[in-house]
Design an enzyme around this catalytic site. Structure first.
Site, PDB file in Angstrom:
ATOM      1  N   ARG A   1      31.253  36.404  86.492  1.00 45.45           N
ATOM      2  CA  ARG A   1      30.896  35.794  85.212  1.00 45.45           C
ATOM      3  C   ARG A   1      29.960  36.673  84.400  1.00 45.45           C
ATOM      4  NH1 ARG A   1      29.894  29.524  87.234  1.00 45.45           N
ATOM      5  NH2 ARG A   1      32.108  29.037  87.630  1.00 45.45           N
TER       6      ARG A   1
ATOM      7  N   ARG B   1      32.238  41.481  81.310  1.00 35.14           N
ATOM      8  CA  ARG B   1      33.089  41.221  80.150  1.00 35.14           C
ATOM      9  C   ARG B   1      34.226  42.233  80.112  1.00 35.14           C
ATOM     10  NH1 ARG B   1      31.597  44.025  75.160  1.00 35.14           N
ATOM     11  NH2 ARG B   1      30.156  45.720  75.614  1.00 35.14           N
ATOM     12  N   VAL B   2      35.359  41.782  79.659  1.00 37.38           N
ATOM     13  CA  VAL B   2      36.540  42.635  79.569  1.00 37.38           C
ATOM     14  C   VAL B   2      36.442  43.490  78.311  1.00 37.38           C
ATOM     15  CG1 VAL B   2      39.049  42.663  79.352  1.00 37.38           C
ATOM     16  CG2 VAL B   2      37.941  40.977  80.825  1.00 37.38           C
ATOM     17  N   VAL B   3      36.584  44.801  78.468  1.00 35.77           N
ATOM     18  CA  VAL B   3      36.512  45.719  77.328  1.00 35.77           C
ATOM     19  C   VAL B   3      37.838  46.409  77.071  1.00 35.77           C
ATOM     20  CG1 VAL B   3      34.044  46.114  77.598  1.00 35.77           C
ATOM     21  CG2 VAL B   3      35.656  47.574  78.824  1.00 35.77           C
ATOM     22  N   GLY B   4      38.823  46.205  77.910  1.00 31.00           N
ATOM     23  CA  GLY B   4      40.127  46.819  77.699  1.00 31.00           C
ATOM     24  C   GLY B   4      41.151  46.234  78.642  1.00 31.00           C
ATOM     25  N   VAL B   5      42.403  46.411  78.305  1.00 36.84           N
ATOM     26  CA  VAL B   5      43.504  45.925  79.123  1.00 36.84           C
ATOM     27  C   VAL B   5      44.467  47.070  79.362  1.00 36.84           C
ATOM     28  CG1 VAL B   5      45.426  44.300  79.273  1.00 36.84           C
ATOM     29  CG2 VAL B   5      43.279  43.587  78.218  1.00 36.84           C
ATOM     30  N   ILE B   6      44.844  47.279  80.619  1.00 34.82           N
ATOM     31  CA  ILE B   6      45.823  48.299  80.975  1.00 34.82           C
ATOM     32  C   ILE B   6      46.975  47.585  81.655  1.00 34.82           C
ATOM     33  CG2 ILE B   6      46.118  50.578  81.982  1.00 34.82           C
ATOM     34  CD1 ILE B   6      43.064  50.511  82.561  1.00 34.82           C
TER      35      ILE B   6
ATOM     36  N   LYS C   1      41.926  43.814  89.109  1.00 35.75           N
ATOM     37  CA  LYS C   1      43.332  43.421  89.208  1.00 35.75           C
ATOM     38  C   LYS C   1      43.397  42.111  89.968  1.00 35.75           C
ATOM     39  CE  LYS C   1      47.912  44.759  90.806  1.00 35.75           C
ATOM     40  NZ  LYS C   1      48.546  44.541  89.502  1.00 35.75           N
TER      41      LYS C   1
ATOM     42  N   ASP D   1      57.080  51.058  96.804  1.00 35.53           N
ATOM     43  CA  ASP D   1      57.616  51.418  95.478  1.00 35.53           C
ATOM     44  C   ASP D   1      56.710  52.430  94.780  1.00 35.53           C
ATOM     45  OD1 ASP D   1      55.471  49.825  94.982  1.00 35.53           O
ATOM     46  OD2 ASP D   1      56.458  48.521  93.537  1.00 35.53           O
TER      47      ASP D   1
END
EC number: 2.7.11.1
Length: 549
Positions: A151, A154-159, A177, A412
Protein backbone atom coordinates in the site's frame (compact mmCIF):
# COMPACT_ATOMS: atom_id res chain seq x y z
CA UNK A 1 -23.29 -35.55 15.42
CA UNK A 2 -20.95 -38.48 15.16
CA UNK A 3 -17.27 -38.08 15.74
CA UNK A 4 -14.96 -39.12 12.94
CA UNK A 5 -12.06 -41.37 13.76
CA UNK A 6 -8.93 -40.45 11.87
CA UNK A 7 -5.86 -42.47 11.10
CA UNK A 8 -2.77 -40.91 9.55
CA UNK A 9 -1.70 -41.97 6.11
CA UNK A 10 1.65 -43.71 6.43
CA UNK A 11 4.66 -42.52 4.51
CA UNK A 12 6.28 -45.05 2.16
CA UNK A 13 8.14 -47.65 4.19
CA UNK A 14 6.56 -46.63 7.49
CA UNK A 15 3.99 -48.56 9.51
CA UNK A 16 0.62 -46.82 10.14
CA UNK A 17 0.50 -44.98 13.43
CA UNK A 18 -2.47 -43.38 15.20
CA UNK A 19 -3.07 -39.65 14.89
CA UNK A 20 -2.17 -37.34 17.69
CA UNK A 21 -5.00 -35.83 19.67
CA UNK A 22 -4.61 -32.49 17.83
CA UNK A 23 -4.93 -34.09 14.42
CA UNK A 24 -7.98 -36.07 15.49
CA UNK A 25 -9.55 -32.86 16.72
CA UNK A 26 -8.79 -31.25 13.35
CA UNK A 27 -10.63 -34.02 11.52
CA UNK A 28 -13.57 -33.71 13.89
CA UNK A 29 -13.66 -29.96 13.40
CA UNK A 30 -13.74 -30.27 9.61
CA UNK A 31 -16.66 -32.69 9.89
CA UNK A 32 -18.45 -30.31 12.23
CA UNK A 33 -18.05 -27.48 9.73
CA UNK A 34 -19.67 -29.56 7.00
CA UNK A 35 -22.63 -30.31 9.22
CA UNK A 36 -22.99 -26.69 10.30
CA UNK A 37 -22.93 -25.48 6.69
CA UNK A 38 -25.80 -27.90 5.99
CA UNK A 39 -27.84 -27.30 9.17
CA UNK A 40 -26.79 -23.95 10.60
CA UNK A 41 -26.94 -22.71 14.18
CA UNK A 42 -28.09 -19.08 14.50
CA UNK A 43 -26.18 -17.99 17.55
CA UNK A 44 -24.37 -14.92 16.24
CA UNK A 45 -24.45 -11.68 18.19
CA UNK A 46 -24.99 -8.29 16.55
CA UNK A 47 -21.28 -7.58 16.13
CA UNK A 48 -19.96 -7.00 12.63
CA UNK A 49 -18.94 -10.57 11.94
CA UNK A 50 -17.37 -9.74 8.57
CA UNK A 51 -14.74 -7.54 10.24
CA UNK A 52 -13.90 -10.24 12.77
CA UNK A 53 -13.70 -12.88 10.06
CA UNK A 54 -11.48 -10.69 7.86
CA UNK A 55 -9.03 -10.31 10.74
CA UNK A 56 -8.74 -14.07 11.12
CA UNK A 57 -8.39 -14.69 7.39
CA UNK A 58 -5.67 -12.05 7.10
CA UNK A 59 -3.72 -13.74 9.88
CA UNK A 60 -4.27 -17.09 8.17
CA UNK A 61 -2.80 -15.79 4.92
CA UNK A 62 0.24 -14.37 6.71
CA UNK A 63 0.85 -17.66 8.52
CA UNK A 64 0.31 -19.55 5.27
CA UNK A 65 3.01 -17.50 3.54
CA UNK A 66 5.50 -18.00 6.38
CA UNK A 67 4.82 -21.77 6.35
CA UNK A 68 3.41 -21.82 9.88
CA UNK A 69 0.70 -24.21 8.76
CA UNK A 70 -0.64 -25.13 12.18
CA UNK A 71 -1.30 -21.47 13.00
CA UNK A 72 -2.71 -20.88 9.51
CA UNK A 73 -5.11 -23.80 9.95
CA UNK A 74 -6.26 -22.43 13.30
CA UNK A 75 -6.89 -18.95 11.89
CA UNK A 76 -8.83 -20.38 8.95
CA UNK A 77 -10.80 -22.40 11.50
CA UNK A 78 -11.58 -19.29 13.53
CA UNK A 79 -12.51 -17.26 10.45
CA UNK A 80 -14.86 -19.91 9.11
CA UNK A 81 -16.40 -20.29 12.55
CA UNK A 82 -17.15 -16.55 12.70
CA UNK A 83 -18.68 -16.58 9.23
CA UNK A 84 -20.85 -19.59 10.04
CA UNK A 85 -22.27 -17.88 13.11
CA UNK A 86 -22.84 -14.57 11.35
CA UNK A 87 -24.44 -15.81 8.15
CA UNK A 88 -27.59 -16.93 9.99
CA UNK A 89 -28.36 -13.49 11.42
CA UNK A 90 -27.41 -11.50 8.31
CA UNK A 91 -30.60 -10.08 6.74
CA UNK A 92 -28.93 -9.39 3.38
CA UNK A 93 -29.59 -12.34 1.06
CA UNK A 94 -26.94 -11.41 -1.52
CA UNK A 95 -24.31 -11.03 1.19
CA UNK A 96 -25.27 -14.39 2.67
CA UNK A 97 -24.71 -16.05 -0.71
CA UNK A 98 -21.32 -14.36 -1.05
CA UNK A 99 -20.34 -15.45 2.46
CA UNK A 100 -21.26 -19.05 1.64
CA UNK A 101 -18.82 -18.97 -1.27
CA UNK A 102 -16.11 -17.59 1.00
CA UNK A 103 -16.78 -20.30 3.57
CA UNK A 104 -16.38 -22.97 0.91
CA UNK A 105 -13.15 -21.38 -0.29
CA UNK A 106 -11.59 -21.09 3.17
CA UNK A 107 -12.74 -24.56 4.13
CA UNK A 108 -11.10 -25.98 1.01
CA UNK A 109 -7.82 -24.25 1.85
CA UNK A 110 -7.97 -25.49 5.45
CA UNK A 111 -8.46 -29.03 4.20
CA UNK A 112 -5.54 -28.65 1.80
CA UNK A 113 -3.28 -27.45 4.60
CA UNK A 114 -4.37 -30.34 6.80
CA UNK A 115 -3.92 -32.96 4.09
CA UNK A 116 -0.61 -31.64 2.78
CA UNK A 117 1.13 -30.48 5.93
CA UNK A 118 -0.55 -31.59 9.15
CA UNK A 119 -1.71 -35.10 8.45
CA UNK A 120 1.51 -36.58 7.12
CA UNK A 121 3.70 -38.01 9.92
CA UNK A 122 7.34 -37.06 9.55
CA UNK A 123 10.17 -39.27 10.62
CA UNK A 124 13.39 -37.73 11.84
CA UNK A 125 15.24 -36.09 8.97
CA UNK A 126 12.30 -36.37 6.59
CA UNK A 127 10.89 -33.36 4.81
CA UNK A 128 7.47 -32.78 3.27
CA UNK A 129 7.19 -33.21 -0.46
CA UNK A 130 4.44 -30.73 -1.21
CA UNK A 131 3.60 -27.06 -0.87
CA UNK A 132 5.93 -24.32 0.31
CA UNK A 133 7.84 -26.79 2.50
CA UNK A 134 9.21 -28.34 -0.68
CA UNK A 135 11.58 -25.42 -1.15
CA UNK A 136 15.13 -26.60 -1.29
CA UNK A 137 16.46 -23.31 0.00
CA UNK A 138 14.69 -22.71 3.28
CA UNK A 139 15.91 -19.10 3.78
CA UNK A 140 13.74 -18.06 0.80
CA UNK A 141 10.65 -18.28 3.03
CA UNK A 142 11.72 -15.00 4.61
CA UNK A 143 10.83 -13.27 1.33
CA UNK A 144 7.13 -13.76 2.00
CA UNK A 145 5.33 -10.64 3.20
CA UNK A 146 1.80 -9.44 3.88
CA UNK A 147 0.19 -7.83 0.86
CA UNK A 148 -0.64 -4.73 2.94
CA UNK A 149 3.01 -3.71 2.58
CA UNK A 150 2.32 -2.81 -1.05
CA UNK A 151 0.00 0.00 0.00
CA UNK A 152 2.95 2.33 0.48
CA UNK A 153 3.91 2.01 -3.19
CA UNK A 154 2.57 3.69 -6.30
CA UNK A 155 2.50 2.53 -9.89
CA UNK A 156 4.58 4.75 -12.19
CA UNK A 157 4.47 2.67 -15.37
CA UNK A 158 2.98 -0.38 -17.02
CA UNK A 159 4.89 -2.92 -19.10
CA UNK A 160 2.21 -5.12 -20.60
CA UNK A 161 1.28 -7.48 -17.75
CA UNK A 162 3.75 -6.18 -15.17
CA UNK A 163 3.87 -2.84 -13.38
CA UNK A 164 6.76 -0.55 -12.55
CA UNK A 165 6.26 0.49 -8.93
CA UNK A 166 7.98 3.08 -6.77
CA UNK A 167 8.43 2.74 -3.04
CA UNK A 168 7.25 6.00 -1.49
CA UNK A 169 9.58 5.59 1.48
CA UNK A 170 12.86 4.86 -0.33
CA UNK A 171 12.14 6.19 -3.82
CA UNK A 172 13.42 2.96 -5.32
CA UNK A 173 11.67 1.32 -8.26
CA UNK A 174 10.89 -2.33 -8.78
CA UNK A 175 8.61 -4.49 -10.87
CA UNK A 176 5.46 -6.18 -9.60
CA UNK A 177 3.88 -9.10 -11.44
CA UNK A 178 0.66 -10.70 -10.26
CA UNK A 179 -0.08 -14.41 -10.63
CA UNK A 180 -3.71 -15.54 -10.21
CA UNK A 181 -4.23 -18.24 -7.58
CA UNK A 182 -6.49 -21.09 -8.66
CA UNK A 183 -7.16 -22.15 -5.03
CA UNK A 184 -6.83 -25.78 -6.03
CA UNK A 185 -3.39 -26.76 -4.89
CA UNK A 186 -1.80 -29.32 -7.18
CA UNK A 187 -0.19 -32.11 -5.19
CA UNK A 188 1.84 -33.07 -8.26
CA UNK A 189 3.11 -29.55 -9.01
CA UNK A 190 5.35 -28.36 -6.20
CA UNK A 191 5.98 -24.76 -5.27
CA UNK A 192 9.57 -23.94 -6.19
CA UNK A 193 10.96 -20.45 -5.68
CA UNK A 194 14.40 -20.43 -7.34
CA UNK A 195 17.11 -18.60 -5.49
CA UNK A 196 20.68 -17.75 -6.38
CA UNK A 197 20.28 -18.40 -10.11
CA UNK A 198 23.11 -16.62 -11.97
CA UNK A 199 22.09 -14.28 -14.78
CA UNK A 200 18.44 -14.28 -13.74
CA UNK A 201 16.43 -11.36 -12.40
CA UNK A 202 16.22 -11.44 -8.60
CA UNK A 203 13.02 -12.00 -6.67
CA UNK A 204 13.15 -9.47 -3.84
CA UNK A 205 9.92 -10.36 -2.06
CA UNK A 206 6.55 -11.92 -2.73
CA UNK A 207 3.13 -11.08 -1.35
CA UNK A 208 0.02 -13.24 -1.12
CA UNK A 209 -3.62 -12.20 -1.12
CA UNK A 210 -6.72 -14.33 -1.31
CA UNK A 211 -6.70 -14.34 -5.10
CA UNK A 212 -3.17 -13.54 -6.24
CA UNK A 213 0.53 -13.92 -5.62
CA UNK A 214 2.48 -10.71 -6.21
CA UNK A 215 6.14 -10.99 -7.18
CA UNK A 216 8.37 -8.07 -6.21
CA UNK A 217 11.13 -8.25 -8.83
CA UNK A 218 14.35 -6.42 -9.51
CA UNK A 219 14.05 -3.76 -12.21
CA UNK A 220 16.58 -4.45 -14.98
CA UNK A 221 16.94 -1.11 -16.74
CA UNK A 222 18.82 -2.22 -19.85
CA UNK A 223 15.70 -3.41 -21.65
CA UNK A 224 15.48 -6.50 -23.82
CA UNK A 225 18.35 -7.82 -25.91
CA UNK A 226 16.24 -7.82 -29.07
CA UNK A 227 15.16 -4.18 -28.73
CA UNK A 228 18.78 -3.19 -28.07
CA UNK A 229 19.94 -4.94 -31.23
CA UNK A 230 17.23 -3.27 -33.29
CA UNK A 231 18.03 0.17 -31.88
CA UNK A 232 21.73 -0.37 -32.63
CA UNK A 233 20.97 -1.45 -36.19
CA UNK A 234 18.61 1.48 -36.85
CA UNK A 235 19.53 4.29 -34.43
CA UNK A 236 17.80 7.00 -36.50
CA UNK A 237 14.52 5.11 -36.22
CA UNK A 238 14.65 3.91 -32.63
CA UNK A 239 12.42 6.71 -31.35
CA UNK A 240 15.09 8.11 -29.01
CA UNK A 241 15.22 11.71 -27.97
CA UNK A 242 18.27 13.52 -26.72
CA UNK A 243 18.94 12.95 -23.06
CA UNK A 244 16.42 10.12 -22.79
CA UNK A 245 16.80 7.22 -20.40
CA UNK A 246 17.54 4.87 -23.27
CA UNK A 247 20.28 7.18 -24.56
CA UNK A 248 21.92 7.13 -21.15
CA UNK A 249 21.60 3.36 -21.07
CA UNK A 250 23.27 3.09 -24.48
CA UNK A 251 26.08 5.32 -23.26
CA UNK A 252 26.62 2.94 -20.36
CA UNK A 253 26.35 -0.17 -22.51
CA UNK A 254 28.57 0.91 -25.39
CA UNK A 255 31.88 0.62 -23.48
CA UNK A 256 31.00 -3.00 -22.75
CA UNK A 257 29.51 -3.98 -26.10
CA UNK A 258 30.73 -3.73 -29.64
CA UNK A 259 27.67 -5.35 -31.08
CA UNK A 260 27.07 -4.25 -34.59
CA UNK A 261 29.49 -3.99 -37.48
CA UNK A 262 28.93 -3.78 -41.23
CA UNK A 263 28.17 -7.16 -42.71
CA UNK A 264 29.97 -8.67 -45.67
CA UNK A 265 27.50 -9.81 -48.28
CA UNK A 266 27.98 -13.37 -49.54
CA UNK A 267 29.29 -13.66 -53.09
CA UNK A 268 26.54 -13.58 -55.68
CA UNK A 269 24.13 -11.93 -53.29
CA UNK A 270 22.07 -9.11 -54.77
CA UNK A 271 22.37 -5.94 -52.66
CA UNK A 272 18.80 -4.98 -53.46
CA UNK A 273 17.53 -7.93 -51.47
CA UNK A 274 18.77 -6.38 -48.29
CA UNK A 275 17.17 -3.00 -48.80
CA UNK A 276 14.57 -2.18 -46.21
CA UNK A 277 12.31 0.77 -45.65
CA UNK A 278 11.67 1.98 -42.14
CA UNK A 279 8.35 3.48 -41.18
CA UNK A 280 8.37 6.46 -38.80
CA UNK A 281 7.50 5.49 -35.24
CA UNK A 282 3.86 5.69 -34.21
CA UNK A 283 3.00 6.26 -30.59
CA UNK A 284 0.11 4.88 -28.64
CA UNK A 285 -2.29 7.54 -27.32
CA UNK A 286 -2.61 5.78 -23.98
CA UNK A 287 0.99 6.30 -22.90
CA UNK A 288 3.45 9.10 -23.72
CA UNK A 289 6.62 8.29 -25.58
CA UNK A 290 8.77 9.91 -22.91
CA UNK A 291 11.88 9.41 -24.99
CA UNK A 292 11.97 5.69 -24.38
CA UNK A 293 13.12 3.17 -26.94
CA UNK A 294 10.97 0.30 -28.16
CA UNK A 295 11.20 -2.87 -26.13
CA UNK A 296 10.01 -6.42 -26.52
CA UNK A 297 6.75 -7.03 -24.73
CA UNK A 298 6.85 -9.89 -22.23
CA UNK A 299 3.98 -12.38 -21.87
CA UNK A 300 4.47 -14.93 -19.08
CA UNK A 301 4.53 -16.35 -15.70
CA UNK A 302 7.72 -15.46 -16.54
CA UNK A 303 7.84 -12.92 -14.58
CA UNK A 304 9.96 -10.45 -16.39
CA UNK A 305 10.79 -6.84 -16.34
CA UNK A 306 12.18 -4.96 -19.33
CA UNK A 307 12.51 -1.20 -19.22
CA UNK A 308 9.16 0.48 -18.63
CA UNK A 309 7.66 3.58 -20.05
CA UNK A 310 7.03 5.98 -17.22
CA UNK A 311 3.62 7.43 -16.58
CA UNK A 312 3.67 11.19 -16.30
CA UNK A 313 0.82 11.26 -13.84
CA UNK A 314 2.38 8.98 -11.27
CA UNK A 315 -1.08 7.72 -10.40
CA UNK A 316 -1.61 4.36 -8.80
CA UNK A 317 -4.52 3.71 -11.16
CA UNK A 318 -3.50 0.82 -13.36
CA UNK A 319 -4.19 1.51 -17.03
CA UNK A 320 -4.80 -1.41 -19.29
CA UNK A 321 -1.64 -2.29 -21.14
CA UNK A 322 -1.97 -0.92 -24.66
CA UNK A 323 -1.75 -3.11 -27.68
CA UNK A 324 1.44 -1.39 -28.77
CA UNK A 325 3.53 1.40 -27.29
CA UNK A 326 5.84 2.21 -30.14
CA UNK A 327 5.83 0.64 -33.55
CA UNK A 328 8.99 0.42 -35.62
CA UNK A 329 8.09 -1.68 -38.62
CA UNK A 330 10.65 -2.88 -41.12
CA UNK A 331 9.15 -3.78 -44.46
CA UNK A 332 10.38 -4.75 -47.87
CA UNK A 333 10.84 -1.72 -50.06
CA UNK A 334 7.68 -0.95 -51.98
CA UNK A 335 5.37 -2.92 -49.68
CA UNK A 336 1.98 -1.28 -49.21
CA UNK A 337 0.86 -0.03 -45.82
CA UNK A 338 -2.25 1.55 -44.40
CA UNK A 339 -0.14 4.42 -43.17
CA UNK A 340 0.91 5.28 -46.72
CA UNK A 341 4.35 5.07 -48.30
CA UNK A 342 7.20 4.64 -45.84
CA UNK A 343 9.29 7.68 -45.17
CA UNK A 344 12.92 7.56 -44.19
CA UNK A 345 16.14 6.12 -45.41
CA UNK A 346 16.88 2.85 -47.11
CA UNK A 347 19.86 1.08 -45.62
CA UNK A 348 22.27 -1.26 -47.35
CA UNK A 349 24.97 -2.99 -45.26
CA UNK A 350 28.43 -2.54 -46.64
CA UNK A 351 31.99 -2.93 -45.58
CA UNK A 352 33.92 -6.01 -44.58
CA UNK A 353 34.71 -7.98 -41.48
CA UNK A 354 34.49 -11.52 -40.09
CA UNK A 355 31.06 -11.05 -38.59
CA UNK A 356 27.67 -12.71 -38.63
CA UNK A 357 25.05 -10.94 -40.65
CA UNK A 358 21.60 -11.55 -41.93
CA UNK A 359 18.09 -10.33 -42.22
CA UNK A 360 16.24 -10.87 -38.98
CA UNK A 361 12.54 -10.73 -38.31
CA UNK A 362 11.35 -9.74 -34.91
CA UNK A 363 8.57 -11.57 -33.13
CA UNK A 364 4.85 -11.84 -33.41
CA UNK A 365 3.29 -8.50 -32.51
CA UNK A 366 1.40 -9.66 -29.45
CA UNK A 367 3.64 -11.02 -26.72
CA UNK A 368 6.81 -11.37 -28.77
CA UNK A 369 6.89 -8.16 -30.77
CA UNK A 370 10.03 -6.07 -30.64
CA UNK A 371 7.82 -3.04 -31.13
CA UNK A 372 8.57 -3.20 -34.73
CA UNK A 373 9.31 -6.38 -36.54
CA UNK A 374 6.35 -8.69 -36.68
CA UNK A 375 5.50 -11.71 -38.74
CA UNK A 376 4.94 -10.65 -42.31
CA UNK A 377 6.33 -7.15 -41.74
CA UNK A 378 9.54 -7.79 -43.64
CA UNK A 379 13.12 -7.87 -42.47
CA UNK A 380 15.38 -5.78 -40.29
CA UNK A 381 19.12 -6.36 -40.67
CA UNK A 382 21.58 -6.69 -37.84
CA UNK A 383 25.07 -8.10 -37.63
CA UNK A 384 26.41 -9.45 -34.35
CA UNK A 385 29.86 -10.85 -33.74
CA UNK A 386 29.81 -14.56 -33.01
CA UNK A 387 32.03 -14.06 -29.96
CA UNK A 388 29.42 -11.74 -28.46
CA UNK A 389 26.60 -14.18 -29.20
CA UNK A 390 28.71 -16.92 -27.65
CA UNK A 391 29.02 -14.94 -24.41
CA UNK A 392 25.28 -14.27 -24.22
CA UNK A 393 24.56 -17.91 -25.01
CA UNK A 394 26.87 -19.11 -22.25
CA UNK A 395 25.23 -16.82 -19.70
CA UNK A 396 21.78 -18.01 -20.72
CA UNK A 397 22.91 -21.63 -20.53
CA UNK A 398 24.22 -21.14 -16.99
CA UNK A 399 20.87 -19.65 -15.92
CA UNK A 400 18.90 -22.51 -17.49
CA UNK A 401 21.18 -25.10 -15.89
CA UNK A 402 20.61 -23.58 -12.44
CA UNK A 403 16.85 -23.46 -12.96
CA UNK A 404 16.79 -27.11 -14.02
CA UNK A 405 18.83 -28.08 -10.96
CA UNK A 406 16.12 -26.51 -8.79
CA UNK A 407 13.34 -28.26 -10.70
CA UNK A 408 12.00 -25.37 -12.80
CA UNK A 409 11.25 -25.52 -16.54
CA UNK A 410 10.71 -22.37 -18.62
CA UNK A 411 8.62 -24.13 -21.32
CA UNK A 412 8.18 -21.05 -23.52
CA UNK A 413 11.47 -19.15 -23.38
CA UNK A 414 11.33 -16.39 -26.01
CA UNK A 415 13.09 -13.08 -26.83
CA UNK A 416 10.99 -11.16 -24.33
CA UNK A 417 12.69 -13.16 -21.56
CA UNK A 418 16.23 -12.01 -22.40
CA UNK A 419 17.20 -8.69 -20.83
CA UNK A 420 20.50 -6.79 -20.73
CA UNK A 421 21.91 -5.27 -17.57
CA UNK A 422 24.00 -2.11 -17.53
CA UNK A 423 27.20 -4.09 -18.09
CA UNK A 424 25.82 -5.79 -21.19
CA UNK A 425 25.28 -9.19 -19.58
CA UNK A 426 22.20 -11.34 -20.07
CA UNK A 427 19.53 -11.25 -17.37
CA UNK A 428 16.83 -13.87 -17.71
CA UNK A 429 13.38 -12.80 -16.56
CA UNK A 430 12.25 -14.53 -13.38
CA UNK A 431 10.91 -18.08 -13.61
CA UNK A 432 9.38 -20.03 -10.75
CA UNK A 433 6.71 -22.60 -10.01
CA UNK A 434 3.70 -22.34 -7.70
CA UNK A 435 1.35 -25.13 -6.70
CA UNK A 436 -1.56 -22.66 -6.68
CA UNK A 437 -0.78 -21.10 -10.08
CA UNK A 438 -1.75 -22.94 -13.23
CA UNK A 439 1.23 -22.85 -15.64
CA UNK A 440 0.49 -21.14 -18.94
CA UNK A 441 2.50 -21.06 -22.14
CA UNK A 442 2.71 -18.11 -24.49
CA UNK A 443 0.76 -19.12 -27.59
CA UNK A 444 2.89 -16.94 -29.85
CA UNK A 445 6.05 -18.61 -28.54
CA UNK A 446 4.60 -21.93 -29.68
CA UNK A 447 3.45 -20.55 -33.04
CA UNK A 448 6.82 -18.91 -33.74
CA UNK A 449 8.84 -22.05 -32.88
CA UNK A 450 10.43 -20.62 -29.75
CA UNK A 451 8.73 -23.41 -27.79
CA UNK A 452 9.57 -27.03 -28.47
CA UNK A 453 7.23 -29.14 -30.64
CA UNK A 454 6.13 -31.18 -27.61
CA UNK A 455 4.97 -28.12 -25.63
CA UNK A 456 1.19 -28.09 -25.52
CA UNK A 457 0.98 -31.82 -26.12
CA UNK A 458 0.06 -34.64 -23.76
CA UNK A 459 3.56 -35.92 -23.06
CA UNK A 460 5.37 -34.89 -19.89
CA UNK A 461 7.83 -32.07 -20.46
CA UNK A 462 11.51 -32.38 -19.59
CA UNK A 463 14.52 -30.08 -19.69
CA UNK A 464 14.70 -30.84 -23.40
CA UNK A 465 11.95 -28.29 -24.11
CA UNK A 466 14.17 -25.49 -22.81
CA UNK A 467 17.15 -26.67 -24.87
CA UNK A 468 14.97 -26.34 -27.96
CA UNK A 469 14.05 -22.77 -26.96
CA UNK A 470 17.72 -22.08 -26.30
CA UNK A 471 18.54 -23.31 -29.81
CA UNK A 472 15.75 -21.26 -31.40
CA UNK A 473 17.00 -18.06 -29.77
CA UNK A 474 20.59 -18.80 -30.81
CA UNK A 475 19.41 -19.48 -34.35
CA UNK A 476 17.97 -15.98 -34.56
CA UNK A 477 20.98 -14.31 -32.96
CA UNK A 478 23.50 -16.15 -35.14
CA UNK A 479 21.70 -16.02 -38.49
CA UNK A 480 19.73 -12.81 -38.04
CA UNK A 481 16.58 -14.65 -39.10
CA UNK A 482 13.93 -16.20 -36.86
CA UNK A 483 13.51 -19.96 -36.99
CA UNK A 484 9.84 -19.61 -37.92
CA UNK A 485 10.76 -17.39 -40.87
CA UNK A 486 13.23 -19.95 -42.21
CA UNK A 487 10.71 -22.75 -41.62
CA UNK A 488 7.23 -21.22 -42.11
CA UNK A 489 5.64 -24.68 -42.23
CA UNK A 490 7.17 -25.67 -38.90
CA UNK A 491 9.70 -28.37 -38.11
CA UNK A 492 8.86 -32.05 -38.23
CA UNK A 493 10.90 -35.18 -37.64
CA UNK A 494 12.01 -35.25 -41.29
CA UNK A 495 12.70 -31.50 -41.64
CA UNK A 496 16.23 -30.47 -42.63
CA UNK A 497 17.38 -27.40 -40.73
CA UNK A 498 18.04 -24.44 -43.02
CA UNK A 499 21.39 -22.81 -42.22
CA UNK A 500 23.33 -20.11 -44.12
CA UNK A 501 26.56 -21.23 -45.75
CA UNK A 502 28.62 -18.56 -44.04
CA UNK A 503 27.77 -19.81 -40.54
CA UNK A 504 30.77 -21.29 -38.73
CA UNK A 505 30.94 -25.06 -38.39
CA UNK A 506 30.74 -25.08 -34.56
CA UNK A 507 27.69 -22.78 -34.66
CA UNK A 508 25.97 -24.89 -37.32
CA UNK A 509 26.71 -28.06 -35.37
CA UNK A 510 25.33 -26.59 -32.13
CA UNK A 511 22.09 -25.44 -33.76
CA UNK A 512 21.60 -28.78 -35.50
CA UNK A 513 22.05 -30.73 -32.27
CA UNK A 514 19.79 -28.45 -30.23
CA UNK A 515 16.93 -28.21 -32.74
CA UNK A 516 16.16 -31.91 -32.91
CA UNK A 517 12.48 -32.77 -33.22
CA UNK A 518 12.83 -35.75 -30.87
CA UNK A 519 13.41 -34.43 -27.30
CA UNK A 520 15.69 -37.29 -26.23
CA UNK A 521 18.07 -36.59 -29.12
CA UNK A 522 18.68 -32.94 -28.26
CA UNK A 523 22.04 -31.84 -27.01
CA UNK A 524 21.82 -31.42 -23.24
CA UNK A 525 19.82 -34.62 -22.77
CA UNK A 526 20.90 -38.21 -22.42
CA UNK A 527 24.41 -39.28 -21.52
CA UNK A 528 26.57 -36.34 -20.49
CA UNK A 529 23.57 -34.02 -20.17
CA UNK A 530 24.33 -30.35 -19.82
CA UNK A 531 28.06 -31.07 -19.37
CA UNK A 532 28.18 -32.35 -22.93
CA UNK A 533 26.42 -29.20 -24.09
CA UNK A 534 28.93 -26.97 -22.30
CA UNK A 535 31.84 -28.91 -23.82
CA UNK A 536 30.60 -28.37 -27.39
CA UNK A 537 33.25 -26.79 -29.67
CA UNK A 538 31.10 -23.66 -30.00
CA UNK A 539 31.85 -22.90 -26.33
CA UNK A 540 35.55 -23.81 -26.52
CA UNK A 541 36.65 -20.31 -25.49
CA UNK A 542 34.24 -20.02 -22.55
CA UNK A 543 35.76 -20.39 -19.08
CA UNK A 544 32.74 -21.73 -17.24
CA UNK A 545 34.23 -21.46 -13.75
CA UNK A 546 34.83 -17.72 -14.19
CA UNK A 547 31.41 -17.26 -15.75
CA UNK A 548 29.62 -18.74 -12.75
CA UNK A 549 31.93 -17.10 -10.24
Amino acid sequence: MSLVACECLPSPGLEPEPCSRARSQACVYLEQIRNRVALGVPDMTKRDYLVDAATQIRLALERDVSEDYEAAFNHYQNGVDVLLRGIHVDPNKERREAVKLKITKYLRRAEEIFNCHLQRPLSSGASPSTGFSSLRLRPIRTLGSAVEQLRGCRVVGVIEKVQLVQDSATGGTFVVKSLPRCHMVSRERLTIIPHGVPYMTKLLRYFMSEDSIFLHLEHVQGGTLWSHLLSQAHPRHSGLSSGSTQERMKAQLNPHLNLLTPARLPSGHAPGKDRIALEPPRTSPSLPLAGEAPSIRPQREAEGEPTARTSTSGSSDLPKAPGGHLHLQARRAGQNSDAGPPRGLTWVPEGAGPVLGGCGRGMDQSCLSADGAGRGCGRATWSVREEQVKQWAAETLVALEALHEQGVLCRDLHPGNLLLDQAGHIRLTYFGQWSEVEPQCCGEAVDNLYSAPEVGGISELTEACDWWSFGSLLYELLTGMALSQSHPSGIQAHTQLQLPEWLSRPAASLLTELLQFEPTRRLGMGEGGVSKLKSHPFFSTIQWSKLVG
